[in-house]
Design a protein around this motif. Structure first.
Motif, PDB file in Angstrom:
ATOM      1  N   SER A 111      10.658   4.056   0.435  1.00 13.22           N
ATOM      2  CA  SER A 111       9.736   5.172   0.253  1.00 13.22           C
ATOM      3  C   SER A 111      10.423   6.532   0.370  1.00 13.22           C
ATOM      4  O   SER A 111      10.111   7.460  -0.380  1.00 13.22           O
ATOM      5  CB  SER A 111       8.583   5.071   1.251  1.00 13.22           C
ATOM      6  N   ILE A 112      11.360   6.664   1.322  1.00 15.88           N
ATOM      7  CA  ILE A 112      12.049   7.945   1.494  1.00 15.88           C
ATOM      8  C   ILE A 112      12.889   8.279   0.267  1.00 15.88           C
ATOM      9  O   ILE A 112      12.902   9.418  -0.214  1.00 15.88           O
ATOM     10  CB  ILE A 112      12.927   7.931   2.761  1.00 15.88           C
ATOM     11  N   VAL A 113      13.588   7.281  -0.260  1.00 15.92           N
ATOM     12  CA  VAL A 113      14.391   7.484  -1.466  1.00 15.92           C
ATOM     13  C   VAL A 113      13.488   7.840  -2.644  1.00 15.92           C
ATOM     14  O   VAL A 113      13.770   8.776  -3.403  1.00 15.92           O
ATOM     15  CB  VAL A 113      15.214   6.228  -1.800  1.00 15.92           C
ATOM     16  N   LEU A 131       0.826  -1.202   0.000  1.00 15.53           N
ATOM     17  CA  LEU A 131       0.000   0.000   0.000  1.00 15.53           C
ATOM     18  C   LEU A 131       0.863   1.256   0.000  1.00 15.53           C
ATOM     19  O   LEU A 131       0.564   2.237  -0.696  1.00 15.53           O
ATOM     20  CB  LEU A 131      -0.937  -0.002   1.215  1.00 15.53           C
ATOM     21  N   ARG A 132       1.940   1.250   0.768  1.00 13.63           N
ATOM     22  CA  ARG A 132       2.868   2.379   0.750  1.00 13.63           C
ATOM     23  C   ARG A 132       3.457   2.549  -0.650  1.00 13.63           C
ATOM     24  O   ARG A 132       3.593   3.668  -1.149  1.00 13.63           O
ATOM     25  CB  ARG A 132       3.984   2.158   1.765  1.00 13.63           C
ATOM     26  N   GLY A 133       3.774   1.425  -1.279  1.00 13.31           N
ATOM     27  CA  GLY A 133       4.290   1.473  -2.636  1.00 13.31           C
ATOM     28  C   GLY A 133       3.274   2.016  -3.621  1.00 13.31           C
ATOM     29  O   GLY A 133       3.614   2.771  -4.542  1.00 13.31           O
ATOM     30  N   PHE A 134       2.011   1.660  -3.426  1.00 10.65           N
ATOM     31  CA  PHE A 134       0.937   2.179  -4.277  1.00 10.65           C
ATOM     32  C   PHE A 134       0.857   3.699  -4.161  1.00 10.65           C
ATOM     33  O   PHE A 134       0.731   4.410  -5.165  1.00 10.65           O
ATOM     34  CB  PHE A 134      -0.388   1.531  -3.868  1.00 10.65           C
ATOM     35  N   ASP A 135       0.942   4.199  -2.936  1.00 12.19           N
ATOM     36  CA  ASP A 135       0.890   5.642  -2.713  1.00 12.19           C
ATOM     37  C   ASP A 135       2.057   6.339  -3.396  1.00 12.19           C
ATOM     38  O   ASP A 135       1.885   7.376  -4.059  1.00 12.19           O
ATOM     39  CB  ASP A 135       0.903   5.917  -1.201  1.00 12.19           C
TER      40      ASP A 135
END
Length: 374
Positions: free
Chosen positions: A315-317, A17-21
């Protein structure tokens, strides 16, 4: 920076889900908009383009969910990472970690959107970016998770939401100029607030076009992050994943109904993160979390979604490179010969190539098991 294999007990739905965002932010939206703007007169593309831009004031679009979902996902991961620290009376180690993460996120936020790299004190803006909102929401949630019982966490979260609602309701109105959160930002941040413009004589003024608020709104950044933490606590109990997903769906529905009822008094306004917007976006985040948790962790249907971990586990990168580094020059160096064939679409081709390069960097990091953690 950590280089390691993916833990087997990691909750896959969180990463996906984080990747989707992140994929929506640093690939799909900019690429789709670059191409679809040429077809904006076609009704379906006109509708989608509207959903992929922020609402000017009252209302809510799909694009307005991206930032709340970031905060929600940070909160959702916190019960897992904080569990071992709760029972330890000596919390110096965890507070050292919290402080480090807060400082790094705040600096990165200033790099991304605060003009820190301009090296010009007149241009630097202090508090103006999603990463900084995450930093504040993370600290608020960390304190609540470490020191309060589950019931205490719920009560504290409700007090934050109710307090913010009361301040905006009784100390102003819900117009761009009259809301109390705007007044607090102008008073506290002053000339280092985003949107400030300088005249040749050195005088400065607030822009009429910049309406995002941050200082007082930090209260509800904490609420959104805590909503994610409550979702994480539900998923942390992995004995009955079907029941967990049902509970997540139910809470999401309750929050949406609550937001709709409150919106008759407090409009849904993302720029000032109104109380109704907090509940509305929280409800949508719960529904998305429930859907991904059901599909990925309960049903195990993650095979076609695992590529999103390329974004989600760095995600930060992904966010920082996507917002700061422009790969269009490299793309133009390789693709300039296409310009005479693609015409007006050449800019869209460069946009696609820019974010494709970012994807390939993240994919290489994923294959090498290089995950940058703060």
């Amino acid at each position: 920076m950590n280089t390691h294999s993916i833990p087997s007990n990691r909750l896959a739905s969180l990463d996906i889900l984080r990747g989707f965002d992140l994929f929506m932010l640093v690939f799909f939206q900019p690429v789709f908009v670059a191409f679809a703007r040429h077809w904006k007169d076609v009704p379906v593309f006109s509708f989608l383009l509207h959903q992929l831009e922020h609402v000017k004031w009252e209302g809510f679009s799909a694009w307005d969910l991206v930032m709340p979902l970031f905060l929600f996902m940070v909160g959702a991961a916190m019960p897992f990472s904080f569990e071992k620290y709760r029972a330890n009376p000596d919390k110096r180690a965890i507070y050292k970690k919290i402080t480090k993460r807060f400082v790094i996120l705040f600096i990165l936020g200033a790099v991304v959107q605060g003009d820190l790299l301009s090296l010009d004190p007149m241009q630097i803006r202090i508090y103006t970016n999603t990463l900084q909102a995450i930093a504040v929401g993370y600290v608020i949630s960390a304190v609540l998770l470490l020191h309060l019982s589950r019931k205490g966490q719920v009560v504290a979260t409700l007090l934050l939401l109710t307090g913010y609602w009361a301040l905006l309701t009784f100390l102003g109105d819900f117009t761009p100029d009259g809301n109390f959160a705007e007044a607090v930002d102008r008073a506290v941040l002053g000339r280092v607030r985003d949107g400030v413009t300088y005249a040749e004589d050195g005088s400065w003024s607030f822009s009429d076009n910049y309406r995002y608020t941050w200082v007082l709104t930090s209260m509800v950044f904490g609420v959104t992050t805590m909503l994610g933490a409550f979702a994480g606590q539900i998923m942390q109990n992995g004995k009955d994943k079907r029941k967990n997903s049902q509970l997540l769906f139910t809470i999401g529905g309750v929050l949406l109904v609550s937001a709709w009822l409150l919106s008759f008094q407090t409009p849904i306004i993302k720029k000032i993160w109104s109380a109704s917007m907090t509940l509305w976006s929280g409800g949508l985040c719960f529904l998305l979390m429930a859907l991904f948790y059901y599909i990925v962790d309960y049903k195990g249907w993650s095979k076609r979604l695992n590529w999103l971990k390329i974004y989600g586990m760095n995600s930060i990168v992904a966010y920082t490179l996507g917002m700061v580094i422009n790969f269009r020059s490299a793309a133009h160096s390789l693709l300039w010969g296409l310009e005479k064939y693609t015409g007006d679409y050449y800019s869209a081709v460069l946009t696609f190539a820019n974010f494709l390069i970012l994807f390939l960097i993240l994919q290489l990091m994923y294959k090498l098991r290089v995950f940058v953690k703060i």
